[in-house]
Design a protein around this motif. Sequence first.
Motif, PDB file in Angstrom:
ATOM      1  N   HIS A 299     -18.450 -42.938-146.175  1.00  0.00           N
ATOM      2  CA  HIS A 299     -19.070 -42.155-145.100  1.00  0.00           C
ATOM      3  C   HIS A 299     -20.279 -41.436-145.685  1.00  0.00           C
ATOM      4  O   HIS A 299     -20.142 -40.606-146.571  1.00  0.00           O
TER       5      HIS A 299
ATOM      6  N   HIS B 230     -24.028 -39.678-144.453  1.00  0.00           N
ATOM      7  CA  HIS B 230     -24.888 -39.356-143.309  1.00  0.00           C
ATOM      8  C   HIS B 230     -26.203 -40.107-143.408  1.00  0.00           C
ATOM      9  O   HIS B 230     -26.817 -40.177-144.464  1.00  0.00           O
TER      10      HIS B 230
ATOM     11  N   GLU C 170     -20.881 -32.862-136.639  1.00  0.00           N
ATOM     12  CA  GLU C 170     -19.638 -33.598-136.846  1.00  0.00           C
ATOM     13  C   GLU C 170     -18.446 -32.678-136.679  1.00  0.00           C
ATOM     14  O   GLU C 170     -17.931 -32.107-137.636  1.00  0.00           O
TER      15      GLU C 170
ATOM     16  N   HIS D  79     -15.283 -34.788-141.484  1.00  0.00           N
ATOM     17  CA  HIS D  79     -16.232 -35.846-141.173  1.00  0.00           C
ATOM     18  C   HIS D  79     -15.641 -36.799-140.148  1.00  0.00           C
ATOM     19  O   HIS D  79     -14.431 -36.893-140.011  1.00  0.00           O
ATOM     20  N   GLY D  80     -16.515 -37.492-139.464  1.00  0.00           N
ATOM     21  CA  GLY D  80     -16.021 -38.448-138.481  1.00  0.00           C
ATOM     22  C   GLY D  80     -17.048 -39.503-138.169  1.00  0.00           C
ATOM     23  O   GLY D  80     -18.254 -39.268-138.270  1.00  0.00           O
TER      24      GLY D  80
HETATM   25 ZN   LIG Z   1     -19.946 -36.642-142.178  1.00  0.00          ZN
END
Ligand SMILES: [Zn+2]
Length: 169
Positions: A25, A27, A56, A109-110
């Motif tokens: 993950h 950004h 997020e 986070h997602g």
């Molecule tokens: Zn994130």
Amino acid sequence: MHLPLQQLTGLLAIATSACALAGPHEHGVAHLNLAIEAQSLEIAVKVPLESLLGYERAPRSDAEKREAAALLERFKKTQPVLALPAHCKEVAPAQVKAPLIEGQAGSAHGDLEAVYKLQCTQTSDWREIDVTLFDVARRISRVKAQIAGPQGQTQSVLRRNKRQLKIGR
Ligand SMILES: [Zn+2]
């Protein structure tokens, strides 16, 4: 660890499926897997929510809730990832999930993950496809793509100023 061969090949199949989106993950970075066959195509994409919404976490205000709902709708309606020929038809409902903005508890986070299955004719004619995901995810700077097709597997990194995904030779 000893596994029966059948189970082992099953695991391998999962690992190479377009749904298995590897990659950390990060950004600004989206992951795209394409599985191309003669008449069909599967697209799987994973995008950090930060790159789509600018934050997020669960949406708070009414405006954020509307924005998050519109985002999910956008990905469910039709695939926004690639500029495909008009004859390509989605043959199954899009699978879209983004737990962090769908009311499920999440970590710090997602991602938004989406899978699309399409039927196309003559994918063997394809040479380049424009990655339109850059238009939807405005904070994305790179798309890391993996293509599994008749000619084997290729990997590439697309950027805003170089967003033509090379297919085939
Ligand atoms: Zn994130």
